[in-house]
Enzyme design. Structure first.
Site, short mmCIF file in Angstrom:
data_model
loop_
_atom_site.label_atom_id
_atom_site.label_comp_id
_atom_site.label_asym_id
_atom_site.label_seq_id
_atom_site.Cartn_x
_atom_site.Cartn_y
_atom_site.Cartn_z
N ASP A 151 2.12 5.37 7.17
CA ASP A 151 1.16 4.70 7.96
C ASP A 151 2.21 3.99 9.19
OD1 ASP A 151 -1.50 4.94 7.05
OD2 ASP A 151 -1.15 3.26 5.49
N HIS A 190 0.98 -1.40 0.08
CA HIS A 190 0.02 0.10 -0.10
C HIS A 190 0.87 1.12 0.02
CE1 HIS A 190 -3.06 2.94 0.86
NE2 HIS A 190 -2.55 3.03 1.99
N GLU A 217 1.35 5.58 12.58
CA GLU A 217 -0.02 5.14 13.24
C GLU A 217 -0.14 3.57 13.25
OE1 GLU A 217 -4.49 5.37 11.31
OE2 GLU A 217 -2.85 6.52 10.12
N ASP A 218 0.60 2.86 12.49
CA ASP A 218 0.10 1.44 12.70
C ASP A 218 1.26 0.61 13.48
OD1 ASP A 218 -2.08 1.93 11.40
OD2 ASP A 218 -1.49 1.21 9.30
#
Length: 751
Positions: A88, A62, A91-92
């Protein structure tokens, strides 16, 4: 396949995708900073190791895809590509913005931080979480525009892979995309991406319509190609004579814009004539002569074909706010069709497709500087709106959306200065645009030296002088006719200030009355009074009390002491447009009220609406869905389920602001209940016309006419017919049959 083989295959896929990204980047004209990109890739790959997306592919695919879009389709440089690869991670995973700052430096960390803030909390329980996020997005955007560009890339990749999500999530994401991201992409001049975002949203929201438009476009392709080659042959000949270096392309309208036009103009696919447009893209002999060459081409082609006098659009000397430049002219082809021709240079074409991202490539000279001011003005307006706190997230989204205008007009001040305003704006908008004081004391205006009211809509080229008076104050009715975000925001802020005083008065009145009747003020009391007086919010109740439009009396007291039963009109109250069923619906079901959604309600499963349970859903008056419409469910504040059409303007807002309350809904009707549908007809009047219309509906199709109004004037008649039908299919059969009546020109459904 063994796990080892699967892993090897994944590794290979990741390597290939990253190599493709590097190749794209190296082919661009940015400085070649491959080391930092490789470093970002390895860092992200390590951080997301072992995680997979819903579609089953490794998660790192992604970020690589987002970086690929940023590089290939927006032409952004290494900083943006690194930020996209890392977007990301914070955040992840367990890494923080601090870690990224230490490894990759301040700039990348700032962008990643901006991107993390935006995505955090979108699925929060608060209703306005998405609007809040959008606010953050705009705040970070005013620091660095790349934040929003990468966010748009991220959204585009999510839309391309939306098929792996459950339906309720699809509607939410598609709705949000249409409402926020497509207008943003448009405002930043990312034309290609805007079109793709719209088409993808449309495909998930209305799959059947999308399919049918795609089919029709395929079927009419050969016909369009013939038209294109016949139309452009003489143009090519002329341009070759002039020795211009050019290419001619056909631009086909996108499925979404075709559908939008079919909806707003109530026409069928065959009645849309501007599906084909022609683009002439030329490379000027020298950059200085770019503009005059555009006009040379214009003069040459208007000698071959006659042009439409009102349809010349000069975006070259007056570029759109998103930087778009081109000369649009509409010509009459030999086949008797109007065809739009867009003339632009290679540079203009790049800006039209890539927007502000393309400006950065031309930063060496003064070219960039001029366009940047446009962007900065826009960002300044947004900052101004953000400084005015708006209590309601929905208002906020609307206000911003007003500012993502695409078309604008040019207005002159009394001293001859030129101001850019959105099309459709009024004198009052203009006054607020210049200064808040001017706006709030405005009593009228002179447009081209003629006196006009505040609500007068301005046209391009108007000269406007604002007339003020110190005794004038902001009126609540102003909100209804202003159209710009700035004016709306300022008026609401001033009204809120005034309302606070009145609310305080109302609160004092209520306190006094409750005290007199030995009751306490509490949320429960306010809730009861709100529902009793049909008021949405506590503030509105207090305002009404302050304005003395509601005066608490004995009935309120009885309600609070629980002496009266609140009567409910059974389920019919909720489904106002079902009149009589063919079969008597069971008695017990008429008394059951609307469904209440509990904690363990599964939002991923669609709700099925059938004859037996239709009474348990609420059908608001905003869009009037009947079987056969594409619909969705929405869980309202009382945990009841409302049913809306997917095209409903209210539903559009709900999808963007309350995405986590959207449900998928399906009809399971067996043609037993009747629903209202309204058809409008227009045509050439003749004797027996009414008889023929009634004959088709009542006898041929055995449908019940509920009401019919027809007016005839100078040989043209128009009217509306209200019918009782089982579903939308019946409506289209009736419309098809009506179209075959001699003299009936237009048939369209409004409800």
């Amino acid at each position: 396949m063994s796990e080892q083989q699967q892993n090897n295959q994944d590794e290979q896929m990741i390597e290939d995708a990253f190599q493709h990204l590097l190749d794209t980047y190296l082919a661009s004209n940015h400085r070649k900073k491959t080391d930092i990109i490789t470093k970002a890739f390895n860092f992200a790959r390590q951080a997301h190791k072992g995680v997979r997306r819903l579609s089953g592919e490794p998660y790192i695919m992604h970020p690589i895809a987002v970086a690929q879009i940023a590089s290939e389709e927006m032409g952004l440089g290494s900083t943006s590509i690194c930020s996209a690869l890392l977007h990301d991670v914070v955040e992840d995973t367990d890494y923080t913005v601090e870690d990224i700052r230490n490894i990759f430096g301040e700039k990348i960390a700032q962008i990643v931080d901006g991107l993390t803030k935006i995505s955090g909390g979108i699925f929060g329980e608060q209703a306005s979480a998405q609007a809040e996020n959008f606010k953050k997005l705009l705040l970070t955007m005013s620091d660095d525009i790349r934040v929003i560009l990468i966010k748009i890339c991220d959204r585009l990749h999510n839309m391309r892979t939306l098929a792996s999500q459950p339906a309720n999530k699809q509607y939410k994401i598609a709705g949000e995309t249409l409402y926020i991201y497509a207008p943003l992409a448009n405002r930043l001049g990312l034309n290609k991406i805007k079109t793709e975002l719209e088409d993808l949203s449309f495909r998930y929201d209305h799959p059947d319509d999308y399919e049918s438009i795609e089919q029709k476009l395929k079927l009419t392709e050969a016909q369009r190609e013939t038209l294109f080659s016949e139309f452009t042959a003489p143009i090519r000949e002329q341009l070759d004579k002039m020795g211009i270096d050019y290419t001619i392309k056909a631009r086909v309208k996108s499925p979404y814009s075709i559908w939008k036009k079919m909806q707003t103009k109530h026409v069928t696919f065959d009645e849309i004539y501007d599906i084909l447009a022609v683009r002439i893209i030329f490379t000027p002999k020298s950059r200085e002569k770019e503009i005059s060459e555009c006009f040379d081409i214009y003069v040459a082609i208007t000698q071959i074909y006659k042009s439409h006098p009102d349809r010349l659009r000069d975006w070259i000397n007056h570029p759109k706010a998103n930087g778009y430049q081109a000369l649009h002219v509409t010509l009459m082809s030999k086949q008797g069709r109007w065809i739009e021709v867009q003339i632009r240079s290679d540079h203009m074409d790049e800006v039209a497709e890539q927007g502000f991202a393309a400006h950065w490539k031309y930063k060496d000279g003064k070219q960039g500087a001029d366009d940047e001011t446009e962007l900065n003005d826009w960002l300044a307006t947004i900052k101004e709106i953000l400084d005015d706190p708006q209590p309601d997230a929905m208002d906020f989204l609307d206000t911003i959306k007003l500012n993502l205008f695409a078309s604008e007009i040019f207005v002159f001040t009394p001293k001859g200065e030129i101001k850019t305003m959105p099309a459709g704006c009024t004198c009052l908008d203009f006054a607020f645009q210049i200064h808040t004081f001017l706006g709030s004391h405005c009593i009228g205006a002179k447009v081209n030296h003629r006196l006009v009211p505040l609500s007068h809509k301005l046209q391009s080229g108007d000269q406007v002088e604002i007339i003020t008076s110190n005794s004038q104050h902001v009126q609540p009715s102003w909100v209804n006719f202003v159209s710009t975000a700035k004016a709306k925001g300022k008026i609401q802020a001033i009204l809120r200030r005034n309302n606070r005083e009145i609310q305080k008065k109302g609160e004092a009145t209520l306190q006094e009355w409750l005290k007199k009747n030995s009751l306490e003020m509490s949320t429960q009391v306010l809730d009861k009074l709100c529902s009793f007086h049909n008021v949405q919010k506590h503030e509105d109740l207090l305002l009404a009390l302050g304005n003395k439009t509601i005066i608490p009396g004995d009935s309120d007291l009885d309600l609070l002491l629980g002496k009266t039963k609140t009567s409910s009109g059974g389920w019919r109250k909720y489904v106002p447009f079902i009149k009589t069923a063919k079969k008597k619906i069971k008695e017990d079901q008429q008394t059951s009220g609307p469904i209440v959604v509990g904690k363990d309600f599964n939002k991923k499963k669609p709700v099925n609406i059938s004859e037996t349970n239709i009474g348990q859903y609420i059908f608001p008056h905003c869009c009037h869905p009947i079987p056969g419409d594409d619909i969705l469910g929405y869980i309202d504040n009382k945990n009841h389920i409302e049913i809306h059409k997917r095209t409903c303007p209210v539903a559009e807002k709900l999808k963007s602001s309350f995405g986590n309350r959207i449900l998928d809904a399906k009809w399971e009707m067996h043609r037993q209940l009747f629903f209202d549908a309204t058809i409008e007809i227009r045509g050439i009047d003749r004797k027996g016309m009414l008889h023929d219309v009634a004959e088709v509906i009542s006898h041929l199709l055995d449908v019940n006419i509920h009401r019919m109004t027809i007016n005839s004037d100078e040989g043209i008649f128009d009217g509306s017919i209200e019918l009782r039908v089982h579903d939308r299919k019946e409506v289209s059969v009736i419309m098809k049959k009506l179209k075959s009546i001699d003299g009936l020109q237009e048939v369209q459904q409004i409800m």
